[in-house]
Motif scaffolding. Sequence first.
Motif, PDB file in Angstrom:
ATOM      1  N   GLY A  12       0.807  -1.209   0.000  1.00 16.41           N
ATOM      2  CA  GLY A  12       0.000   0.000   0.000  1.00 16.41           C
ATOM      3  C   GLY A  12       0.840   1.257   0.000  1.00 16.41           C
ATOM      4  O   GLY A  12       0.444   2.279  -0.568  1.00 16.41           O
ATOM      5  N   ASP A  13       2.020   1.216   0.617  1.00 11.02           N
ATOM      6  CA  ASP A  13       2.894   2.385   0.676  1.00 11.02           C
ATOM      7  C   ASP A  13       3.513   2.696  -0.676  1.00 11.02           C
ATOM      8  O   ASP A  13       3.934   3.808  -0.924  1.00 11.02           O
ATOM      9  CB  ASP A  13       4.013   2.169   1.706  1.00 11.02           C
ATOM     10  CG  ASP A  13       3.470   2.049   3.121  1.00 11.02           C
ATOM     11  OD1 ASP A  13       2.334   2.506   3.367  1.00 11.02           O
ATOM     12  OD2 ASP A  13       4.188   1.485   3.967  1.00 11.02           O
ATOM     13  N   ASP A  14       3.582   1.718  -1.568  1.00 12.27           N
ATOM     14  CA  ASP A  14       4.215   1.901  -2.864  1.00 12.27           C
ATOM     15  C   ASP A  14       3.262   2.439  -3.924  1.00 12.27           C
ATOM     16  O   ASP A  14       3.641   2.602  -5.069  1.00 12.27           O
ATOM     17  CB  ASP A  14       4.815   0.571  -3.347  1.00 12.27           C
ATOM     18  CG  ASP A  14       5.941   0.090  -2.446  1.00 12.27           C
ATOM     19  OD1 ASP A  14       6.536   0.923  -1.734  1.00 12.27           O
ATOM     20  OD2 ASP A  14       6.210  -1.114  -2.447  1.00 12.27           O
ATOM     21  N   MET A  15       2.029   2.688  -3.549  1.00 12.31           N
ATOM     22  CA  MET A  15       1.047   3.181  -4.505  1.00 12.31           C
ATOM     23  C   MET A  15       1.403   4.613  -4.902  1.00 12.31           C
ATOM     24  O   MET A  15       1.835   5.404  -4.077  1.00 12.31           O
ATOM     25  CB  MET A  15      -0.362   3.120  -3.908  1.00 12.31           C
ATOM     26  CG  MET A  15      -0.813   1.698  -3.546  1.00 12.31           C
ATOM     27  SD  MET A  15      -0.940   0.599  -4.965  1.00 12.31           S
ATOM     28  CE  MET A  15      -2.458   1.204  -5.680  1.00 12.31           C
ATOM     29  N   PRO A  41       0.373   0.778  -8.583  1.00 10.99           N
ATOM     30  CA  PRO A  41       1.509   0.274  -7.794  1.00 10.99           C
ATOM     31  C   PRO A  41       2.876   0.492  -8.435  1.00 10.99           C
ATOM     32  O   PRO A  41       3.759  -0.349  -8.336  1.00 10.99           O
ATOM     33  CB  PRO A  41       1.191  -1.212  -7.677  1.00 10.99           C
ATOM     34  CG  PRO A  41       0.464  -1.521  -8.926  1.00 10.99           C
ATOM     35  CD  PRO A  41      -0.349  -0.294  -9.229  1.00 10.99           C
ATOM     36  N   MET A  42       3.043   1.633  -9.101  1.00 15.41           N
ATOM     37  CA  MET A  42       4.324   1.932  -9.740  1.00 15.41           C
ATOM     38  C   MET A  42       4.369   3.415 -10.060  1.00 15.41           C
ATOM     39  O   MET A  42       3.334   4.067 -10.137  1.00 15.41           O
ATOM     40  CB  MET A  42       4.465   1.133 -11.042  1.00 15.41           C
ATOM     41  CG  MET A  42       3.458   1.579 -12.107  1.00 15.41           C
ATOM     42  SD  MET A  42       3.443   0.588 -13.602  1.00 15.41           S
ATOM     43  CE  MET A  42       2.260  -0.652 -13.156  1.00 15.41           C
ATOM     44  N   ARG A 109      -1.500 -12.618 -15.038  1.00 11.06           N
ATOM     45  CA  ARG A 109      -2.505 -12.671 -13.976  1.00 11.06           C
ATOM     46  C   ARG A 109      -3.485 -11.541 -14.212  1.00 11.06           C
ATOM     47  O   ARG A 109      -3.091 -10.410 -14.495  1.00 11.06           O
ATOM     48  CB  ARG A 109      -1.864 -12.502 -12.606  1.00 11.06           C
ATOM     49  CG  ARG A 109      -1.065 -13.681 -12.154  1.00 11.06           C
ATOM     50  CD  ARG A 109      -1.892 -14.855 -11.745  1.00 11.06           C
ATOM     51  NE  ARG A 109      -2.588 -14.625 -10.495  1.00 11.06           N
ATOM     52  CZ  ARG A 109      -3.465 -15.471  -9.980  1.00 11.06           C
ATOM     53  NH1 ARG A 109      -3.756 -16.583 -10.606  1.00 11.06           N
ATOM     54  NH2 ARG A 109      -4.059 -15.211  -8.850  1.00 11.06           N
ATOM     55  N   MET A 110      -4.779 -11.844 -14.096  1.00  9.39           N
ATOM     56  CA  MET A 110      -5.819 -10.854 -14.318  1.00  9.39           C
ATOM     57  C   MET A 110      -6.773 -10.822 -13.138  1.00  9.39           C
ATOM     58  O   MET A 110      -7.157 -11.878 -12.625  1.00  9.39           O
ATOM     59  CB  MET A 110      -6.610 -11.190 -15.576  1.00  9.39           C
ATOM     60  CG  MET A 110      -5.819 -11.050 -16.843  1.00  9.39           C
ATOM     61  SD  MET A 110      -6.731 -11.687 -18.245  1.00  9.39           S
ATOM     62  CE  MET A 110      -5.922 -13.264 -18.412  1.00  9.39           C
ATOM     63  N   LEU A 111      -7.137  -9.619 -12.744  1.00  5.39           N
ATOM     64  CA  LEU A 111      -8.175  -9.413 -11.749  1.00  5.39           C
ATOM     65  C   LEU A 111      -9.375  -8.857 -12.498  1.00  5.39           C
ATOM     66  O   LEU A 111      -9.266  -7.834 -13.185  1.00  5.39           O
ATOM     67  CB  LEU A 111      -7.709  -8.430 -10.672  1.00  5.39           C
ATOM     68  CG  LEU A 111      -8.764  -7.977  -9.662  1.00  5.39           C
ATOM     69  CD1 LEU A 111      -9.355  -9.169  -8.898  1.00  5.39           C
ATOM     70  CD2 LEU A 111      -8.160  -6.962  -8.694  1.00  5.39           C
ATOM     71  N   LEU A 112     -10.510  -9.545 -12.412  1.00  5.86           N
ATOM     72  CA  LEU A 112     -11.721  -9.144 -13.113  1.00  5.86           C
ATOM     73  C   LEU A 112     -12.823  -8.848 -12.104  1.00  5.86           C
ATOM     74  O   LEU A 112     -12.969  -9.579 -11.123  1.00  5.86           O
ATOM     75  CB  LEU A 112     -12.200 -10.277 -14.034  1.00  5.86           C
ATOM     76  CG  LEU A 112     -11.176 -10.825 -14.998  1.00  5.86           C
ATOM     77  CD1 LEU A 112     -10.817 -12.252 -14.649  1.00  5.86           C
ATOM     78  CD2 LEU A 112     -11.720 -10.757 -16.388  1.00  5.86           C
ATOM     79  N   ALA A 140      -4.793  -3.834  -4.526  1.00  4.00           N
ATOM     80  CA  ALA A 140      -4.624  -2.476  -3.974  1.00  4.00           C
ATOM     81  C   ALA A 140      -5.014  -1.413  -5.001  1.00  4.00           C
ATOM     82  O   ALA A 140      -5.629  -0.401  -4.652  1.00  4.00           O
ATOM     83  CB  ALA A 140      -3.177  -2.266  -3.506  1.00  4.00           C
ATOM     84  N   THR A 141      -4.707  -1.651  -6.261  1.00 10.37           N
ATOM     85  CA  THR A 141      -5.088  -0.718  -7.332  1.00 10.37           C
ATOM     86  C   THR A 141      -6.604  -0.715  -7.481  1.00 10.37           C
ATOM     87  O   THR A 141      -7.213   0.360  -7.554  1.00 10.37           O
ATOM     88  CB  THR A 141      -4.423  -1.121  -8.669  1.00 10.37           C
ATOM     89  OG1 THR A 141      -3.006  -1.138  -8.492  1.00 10.37           O
ATOM     90  CG2 THR A 141      -4.804  -0.162  -9.774  1.00 10.37           C
TER      91      THR A 141
END
Length: 146
Positions: A12-15, A41-42, A109-112, A140-141
């Motif tokens: 979460g801190d890297d967001m 996240p980047m 990898r996919m989040l749907l 987190a995104t």
Amino acid sequence: MIVLMTAACSTGDDMQSYDKEKITNELGAVDFDYELPAEVPMEVDTLEVESFVPDQPIFVANFQGTKGQSMELEVINAKMESPGSNLFDEIEFGEGQKGFFYENAQSSRMLLWEKNGVHYQLKSAESEDAEALEDEELIATAETFE
């Protein structure tokens, strides 16, 4: 114990924030309500947006990080069937939002998930320069969408 807690919370801190207006400015023809992540996240180096509207109610945003990371966001405003296969891992994130993780043959990898009739997909794959984003980073995104 503190080290473990710090490591678990470090994602979460890297967001990072990014130029969200670049996406909305390039999507003038999109005539449906959609959400975008407030943070990713980047640190974003390049952001490319491709819209298939008005032919199809779809747009894609490709985020490239300064350290070679990549993430693709696909947004579709169409009726779709919910995944029902055992290839999908159901998860819950945010405030009760249900989603699914899927890994394709290319090891992406996919989040749907679906919200208010709009379908979202966050995808990350390994590249020559960087590893794929972790599931926790995609979640987190997704939790920052507004």
